[in-house]
Enzyme design. Structure first.
Site, PDB file in Angstrom:
ATOM      1  N   ASN A   1     -12.844   2.666   5.656  1.00 30.75           N
ATOM      2  CA  ASN A   1     -13.831   2.890   4.603  1.00 30.75           C
ATOM      3  C   ASN A   1     -14.997   3.752   5.101  1.00 30.75           C
ATOM      4  OD1 ASN A   1     -14.635   2.212   1.832  1.00 30.75           O
ATOM      5  ND2 ASN A   1     -16.339   1.121   2.790  1.00 30.75           N
ATOM      6  N   GLY A   2     -14.674   4.750   5.936  1.00 29.19           N
ATOM      7  CA  GLY A   2     -15.745   5.542   6.531  1.00 29.19           C
ATOM      8  C   GLY A   2     -15.984   6.882   5.889  1.00 29.19           C
ATOM      9  N   GLY A   3     -15.198   7.232   4.845  1.00 29.82           N
ATOM     10  CA  GLY A   3     -15.298   8.570   4.261  1.00 29.82           C
ATOM     11  C   GLY A   3     -16.396   8.717   3.234  1.00 29.82           C
TER      12      GLY A   3
ATOM     13  N   LYS B   1     -17.333   7.129  -0.405  1.00 32.43           N
ATOM     14  CA  LYS B   1     -16.317   7.567  -1.362  1.00 32.43           C
ATOM     15  C   LYS B   1     -15.716   6.388  -2.109  1.00 32.43           C
ATOM     16  CE  LYS B   1     -12.070  10.320  -1.595  1.00 32.43           C
ATOM     17  NZ  LYS B   1     -11.070  11.074  -0.809  1.00 32.43           N
TER      18      LYS B   1
ATOM     19  N   GLY C   1     -12.661   9.483  13.963  1.00 38.04           N
ATOM     20  CA  GLY C   1     -11.323   9.283  13.418  1.00 38.04           C
ATOM     21  C   GLY C   1     -10.904   7.827  13.373  1.00 38.04           C
TER      22      GLY C   1
ATOM     23  N   ASP D   1      -9.016   5.217  -0.007  1.00 34.08           N
ATOM     24  CA  ASP D   1      -8.798   6.081  -1.163  1.00 34.08           C
ATOM     25  C   ASP D   1      -7.323   6.226  -1.531  1.00 34.08           C
ATOM     26  OD1 ASP D   1      -7.888   7.677   0.872  1.00 34.08           O
ATOM     27  OD2 ASP D   1      -9.198   9.384   0.441  1.00 34.08           O
TER      28      ASP D   1
ATOM     29  N   LYS E   1      -7.934  12.802  -2.953  1.00 31.59           N
ATOM     30  CA  LYS E   1      -8.612  13.710  -2.036  1.00 31.59           C
ATOM     31  C   LYS E   1      -9.345  14.833  -2.760  1.00 31.59           C
ATOM     32  CE  LYS E   1      -6.860  11.637   1.585  1.00 31.59           C
ATOM     33  NZ  LYS E   1      -7.707  10.804   2.480  1.00 31.59           N
TER      34      LYS E   1
END
Length: 630
Positions: A242-244, A255, A347, A378, A518
């Protein structure tokens, strides 16, 4: 975790120092760091978090920045004796591709349902005293004619980076924060030295040794037996990466907070799925969220609304590393509190160390959890599948990777390969430039790709991290900063860990288990009538004649989420659509229906407004509003 005391458990000298051999530097002695791990406060933490074991781990850990090798190639015949005198080969330091981090503290927010973790790292307080370069080293470097140029410059780069890290750490005034930041930088520095070592070797994959996976390395989903025991779910935990930020879609926050279907966000859908799983099967499957420094605060704020759900939620934060200038190989930030644009999360391969040193892995194992299902937040197709879980139990596989058939839209996705009889993950960043086209389009050889849906045996992961060690291939991610300067990010992929596990293999799953968002083109598909929701899970509309979904390509005018929302008064009906391409300044009215193949092109300087209630079937609509039947 206990340190290895027996020489039989120690990794060989070559293995331990392989990333540092070519740096041309001599290691220094280390001073154990002292720490006092925080007392866990959440229900999940209280059941399994051992203060004593964590104190032993902290006391045994060395500071990476103190172990700077200097001119290994010129130490002479007493190299081995010298190194064994200065180094403790039972140290935890060389067991992984990152420097271990100390436990993360957890703060209880809703006692009955979830706990939250925030990172507090406690490294050696004596690190800073050993980061200053030695004067006699420079003289030795200048006088060593037998050292090849690349190795010598590699050693200089390592020393320069060490000094810059020392400066960064010195900019932190608060002592607790300084200790935390110092450990983060030690982790980064170890990854950096591995990068320098591999760069000096200049060893690429032997392309001729790469083969398609063998039949026993990829199992067809359709061949798996149906589950027969729902109680196995009690051995499962679910982790979402959940880092985006969703920057490619113009987002600035997490996101996972984007509304994607029926006014529900990614996180809303995940929570509904797992809560339904728990209540319908009377099991306890916890949700774990791995956040980044970009999303952690947003995530903590968002999950408060789930306090009354029948679900336990735990969060932990992954590392924050400095971007590196490509030319100088020096860090971009000048201070620890520099702007976020100078930093990056390294990453999802950081998952394994973060799980171990946050204490979350030990907590889960103590609760009887044996399996961890990992996926990107996502990917709306990544739901718990009992069939795959049953296969993992029956086959005694320690690691499963979900793969699916490759299409033209997936040419950049990583794939599983057979490399000298071992199953490996191959990412496009690892492919030699002369073979990139083969990787993208040679479907007969690379016919599947990694969905990043991973199933991991937790006791096996603990064994690997505690005893065997884990090194993941470094992915060099080139970027350009706001000033136009070239920078690099050193990252790792979670799927690359498959090589470390026994009986690790792939499962070729239906495309329905890979539904990532995306881009705004993906978002239009998810929001449309192609899908409906059942307990938070996307279900293909029964009225759709084909199991495949339509191809949607929206132009740059629809790239950002704000523009996307502005240009659609209401999402069109596309249940009978095969292909949609939209470019230029185009706006859609309400209750628009699209069928067959529809192409809408607004020429530069022109605008197309598709009126309310319009039906477009096999049409090409040009910038002068001419309609051509296809």
């Amino acid at each position: 975790m206990q340190a290895r005391s027996s020489s039989n458990n120690r990794r060989s000298y070559n293995d331990l120092y392989r990333p540092l051999k070519l740096l041309g530097l001599q290691p220094r002695s280390c001073v154990p760091c002292s720490s006092s791990p925080p007392t866990p406060s959440s229900p999940l933490a209280q059941k399994s978090f051992s203060r004593e074991s964590n104190e032993r781990r902290a006391s045994q850990r060395k500071s990476l920045c103190e172990l700077i090798p200097e001119e290994l190639n010129i130490l002479g015949s007493d190299l081995s004796a010298s190194l064994h005198k200065h180094l403790d080969l039972s140290s935890e330091l060389y067991k992984r591709h990152h420097k271990p981090r100390s436990p993360i503290a957890r703060a209880q927010t809703a006692p009955c349902y979830f706990s939250i973790t925030t990172p507090i790292h406690i490294p050696s307080s004596k690190t800073m005293a050993t980061l200053t370069p030695r004067d006699n080293l420079n003289a030795r470097v200048r006088g060593s004619s037998h050292i090849d140029f690349k190795t010598a410059t590699t050693g200089v780069a390592a020393k320069s980076m060490r000094n810059e890290i020392s400066h960064l750490v010195s900019t932190v005034e608060d002592q607790t924060a300084k200790k935390a930041f110092d450990t983060e930088m030690q982790s980064f520095f170890y990854l950096f030295t591995r990068y320098l070592s591999e760069r000096a070797k200049s060893v690429d994959l032997d392309w001729d040794r790469i083969k398609s996976p063998a039949d026993d390395q990829i199992v067809a989903y359709d061949s798996l037996p149906q589950p027969h025991d729902h109680s196995n779910l009690n051995k499962l935990a679910v982790l979402k990466v959940n880092g985006g930020l969703g920057t490619s879609m113009g987002m600035t926050g997490a996101k996972s907070a984007l509304e994607v279907k029926d006014d529900m966000t990614f996180l809303d859908l995940t929570v509904r799925q797992i809560e339904h799983l728990n209540t319908s099967n009377r099991v306890d499957v916890p949700l774990i969220l791995m956040t980044s420094f970009n999303t952690h605060e947003d995530t903590l704020r968002i999950i408060k609304k789930y306090a009354n759900q029948q679900l336990r939620i735990t969060t932990f934060n992954q590392s924050r590393y400095p971007r590196i200038f490509k030319e100088s190989l020096l860090p971009c930030p000048q201070r620890a509190d520099d702007d976020k644009k100078h930093w990056y999360p390294p990453g999802h391969g950081d998952l394994y160390n973060a799980l171990l040193y946050s204490g979350v892995m030990d907590q889960l194992i103590a609760e009887g959890k044996e399996y961890l299902f990992v996926s990107n937040s996502d990917n709306l197709g990544a739901v718990v599948d009992e069939t795959i879980l049953q296969h993992m139990i029956d086959s005694q596989a320690e690691f499963l990777m979900e793969v699916t058939d490759k299409t033209k839209a997936d040419i950049k996705g990583g794939t599983l390969i057979d490399y000298e009889g071992s199953v490996r993950l191959l990412e496009i960043a690892q492919v030699p430039s002369e073979h990139v086209e083969d990787f993208k389009y040679l479907v007969r050889k690379f016919k599947i790709f990694n969905t990043n849906n991973l199933w991991i045996n937790l006791p096996a992961l603990k064994r690997i991290m505690d005893i065997e060690g884990m090194e993941l291939e470094i992915i060099i991610n080139p970027k350009t900063n706001e000033d136009g300067q070239s920078v690099i990010q050193l990252e790792t992929a979670a799927g690359a860990a498959i090589k470390h596990f026994k009986n690790g293999h792939g499962i070729n799953v239906p495309r329905s288990r890979f539904l990532p968002v995306k881009s705004c083109s993906d978002l239009l598909l998810i929001k449309s009538d192609i899908y409906s929701l059942q307990h938070g899970q996307l279900v293909l509309n029964e009225s759709r004649m084909f199991e495949t979904t339509p191809v949607i390509k929206l132009g740059d005018h629809f790239k950002k989420i704000q523009q996307f929302q502005k240009r659609f008064k209401k999402i069109p009906k596309i249940i009978e659509l095969d292909h949609l391409t939209v470019t230029g300044d185009v706006y859609f009215g309400r209750n628009v229906t699209l069928r067959g193949t529809v192409i809408v092109v607004a020429n530069e300087g022109q605008r197309i407004d598709i009126p309310d209630g319009c039906i477009l079937e096999n049409r090409l609509l040009s910038g002068n509003l001419n309609m051509i039947e296809l």
